[in-house]
Design an enzyme around this catalytic site. Structure first.
Site, mmCIF file in Angstrom:
data_model
loop_
_atom_site.group_PDB
_atom_site.id
_atom_site.type_symbol
_atom_site.label_atom_id
_atom_site.label_comp_id
_atom_site.label_asym_id
_atom_site.label_seq_id
_atom_site.Cartn_x
_atom_site.Cartn_y
_atom_site.Cartn_z
ATOM 1 N N ARG A 1 0.847 -1.186 0.000
ATOM 2 C CA ARG A 1 0.000 0.000 0.000
ATOM 3 C C ARG A 1 0.893 1.249 0.000
ATOM 4 O O ARG A 1 2.109 1.156 0.104
ATOM 5 C CB ARG A 1 -0.921 0.009 1.221
ATOM 6 C CG ARG A 1 -0.222 -0.349 2.509
ATOM 7 C CD ARG A 1 -0.769 0.338 3.709
ATOM 8 N NE ARG A 1 -0.699 1.769 3.606
ATOM 9 C CZ ARG A 1 0.415 2.471 3.847
ATOM 10 N NH1 ARG A 1 1.560 1.861 4.163
ATOM 11 N NH2 ARG A 1 0.393 3.791 3.759
ATOM 12 N N ARG A 12 -6.123 -0.030 -8.463
ATOM 13 C CA ARG A 12 -6.304 0.987 -7.420
ATOM 14 C C ARG A 12 -6.734 2.287 -8.092
ATOM 15 O O ARG A 12 -5.903 3.013 -8.623
ATOM 16 C CB ARG A 12 -5.007 1.190 -6.631
ATOM 17 C CG ARG A 12 -5.217 1.807 -5.242
ATOM 18 C CD ARG A 12 -5.747 0.762 -4.272
ATOM 19 N NE ARG A 12 -6.235 1.342 -3.034
ATOM 20 C CZ ARG A 12 -5.459 1.581 -1.962
ATOM 21 N NH1 ARG A 12 -4.175 1.296 -1.994
ATOM 22 N NH2 ARG A 12 -5.992 2.088 -0.869
ATOM 23 N N GLN A 24 -4.079 1.859 9.798
ATOM 24 C CA GLN A 24 -2.724 1.932 9.249
ATOM 25 C C GLN A 24 -1.818 2.879 10.025
ATOM 26 O O GLN A 24 -0.598 2.710 10.044
ATOM 27 C CB GLN A 24 -2.797 2.328 7.774
ATOM 28 C CG GLN A 24 -3.424 1.239 6.919
ATOM 29 C CD GLN A 24 -3.628 1.675 5.485
ATOM 30 O OE1 GLN A 24 -3.140 2.702 5.050
ATOM 31 N NE2 GLN A 24 -4.372 0.888 4.741
ATOM 32 N N ASP A 61 -2.928 10.817 -2.207
ATOM 33 C CA ASP A 61 -3.020 9.783 -3.236
ATOM 34 C C ASP A 61 -3.266 10.387 -4.616
ATOM 35 O O ASP A 61 -2.944 9.779 -5.625
ATOM 36 C CB ASP A 61 -4.133 8.796 -2.900
ATOM 37 C CG ASP A 61 -3.713 7.841 -1.796
ATOM 38 O OD1 ASP A 61 -3.326 6.707 -2.130
ATOM 39 O OD2 ASP A 61 -3.743 8.230 -0.621
ATOM 40 N N ASN A 114 -6.985 11.858 -0.114
ATOM 41 C CA ASN A 114 -6.111 11.147 0.815
ATOM 42 C C ASN A 114 -6.980 10.240 1.686
ATOM 43 O O ASN A 114 -8.206 10.224 1.562
ATOM 44 C CB ASN A 114 -5.307 12.133 1.664
ATOM 45 C CG ASN A 114 -4.150 11.465 2.397
ATOM 46 O OD1 ASN A 114 -3.352 10.757 1.779
ATOM 47 N ND2 ASN A 114 -4.040 11.692 3.683
ATOM 48 N N LYS A 115 -6.346 9.495 2.556
ATOM 49 C CA LYS A 115 -7.062 8.523 3.384
ATOM 50 C C LYS A 115 -8.247 9.164 4.096
ATOM 51 O O LYS A 115 -8.183 10.293 4.550
ATOM 52 C CB LYS A 115 -6.092 7.919 4.401
ATOM 53 C CG LYS A 115 -6.593 6.648 5.045
ATOM 54 C CD LYS A 115 -6.771 5.543 3.994
ATOM 55 C CE LYS A 115 -5.452 5.156 3.370
ATOM 56 N NZ LYS A 115 -5.602 4.290 2.195
#
EC number: 5.3.1.23
Length: 341
Positions: free
Chosen positions: A49, A86, A187, A228, A238-239
């Protein structure tokens, strides 16, 4: 291909191995990724990841397949499959565009190998430039907050946002790092906390919902996150949970920085509304599973909304720290997404 080693990728005896990031921090397990199907499965399961690392792993696999005799048509099919693995992270697409160009060469196998190795070396350099540029923005005695994982586990080098924190700590400027647990799969709690511990950087782990109270108490001096995908107008994917932090930081007058390589920029994406957002399995929210077994805490028929990413509008971001320089909020307001140095 030559032997190659990063924190999370290894090429040995013409085979690609990935460090299983699902098993960390309890175990360090290296898993083979010797086929497209195997690597796609690793990506979907988040064993491998991080936007930069995903792009690099796909590039290295293509190079190894070519070196081991795969033909142009087979490699083209592999490239398309990997590209779709992805949807949100644009580094994968940018890296594979370069591999696709190498595939057009008459002697494509060595061209693919050279390009993949070049991408790894470039990522290490990009990370170092980001870390140095970002460290200059960190004030002495800083208490920083970070989200998800952006270190060596997610890149070939020192990382993006975590690389900034590491270099700032080396300069004696970091007092403490608040680490969000971060969904999906915690994470931050599993990976970032582990990396900071390995680097000897003081940190405290918090749940995502605790950030607001810390900011209200004056315990956070700046927020540093990765990305990302960065749209042409500066919006950032982003996350999940990043947008919440940006809103909170804006309210409390706290700088909010995004650290990412230029390969995260998507010039063809006008704004955050055009960024595809990956939806993940409901089981990640309804319970937990691992080597210890599985536990479900939600009702069996609970409906779940589980996006892996959210989009932070450019207006909430204090600065974008790229390997090519720092993009200021003033520049973005003027309609120019261009580094100052």
């Amino acid at each position: 291909m030559q032997t190659l080693q990063t924190t999370s990728l290894r090429v040995s005896q013409n085979q690609l191995f990935i460090l299983d990031q699902q098993a960390l921090p309890q175990q360090k397990i290296w898993l083979p990724a010797d086929s497209v199907e195997a690597l796609v499965d690793h990506i979907h399961a988040l064993r491998v990841r991080g936007a930069p690392l995903i792009g690099l792993s796909a590039s290295l696999l293509l190079a190894l397949l070519a070196e081991n005799g795969a033909g142009r048509d087979e490699l083209s099919d592999a490239l398309r499959t990997l590209r779709a693995s992805r949807p949100t992270a644009v580094n994968l697409m940018n890296n594979l565009d370069r591999m696709k160009q190498a595939l057009t060469q008459e002697d494509f196998a060595p061209a693919l190998v050279a390009e993949a190795v070049r991408l790894v070396a470039e990522d290490k350099q990009l990370c170092e430039r980001i870390a140095c540029a970002g460290s200059a923005l960190v004030k002495p005695q800083s208490r920083l907050l970070t989200h998800c994982n952006t270190g060596g586990l997610a890149t070939a080098g020192v990382g993006t946002a975590l690389g900034v924190i590491a270099r700032a700590h080396e300069a004696g400027k970091v007092v403490n790092v608040w680490v969000d647990e971060t969904r999906p799969l915690l994470q931050g709690g599993r990976l970032t906390a582990w990396e900071l511990g390995e680097l000897g950087i003081p940190y405290q782990l918090i749940t995502d919902s605790m950030a607001a109270s810390l900011m209200a108490q004056g315990q956070v001096d700046a927020v540093w996150v990765g990305a990302d995908r960065i749209a042409a107008n500066g919006d950032v994917a982003n996350k999940i949970g990043t947008y919440s932090l940006a809103v909170l930081a804006k309210y409390h007058g706290i700088p909010f920085y995004v650290a990412a390589p230029h390969t995260t920029l998507d010039r063809y994406c006008a704004d955050g509304n055009a960024i595809p957002i990956e939806q993940r399995a409901a089981s990640e929210v309804t319970g937990v599973a691992g080597s210890f077994g599985a536990v479900q805490w939600a009702a069996q028929d609970a409906k779940v909304y589980n996006p892996a990413f959210d989009v932070t509008p450019a207006a909430l971001i204090s600065g974008w720290v790229l390997d090519t320089g720092v993009v200021t909020s003033q520049a973005v307001k003027a309609g120019v997404f261009r580094p100052t140095a």
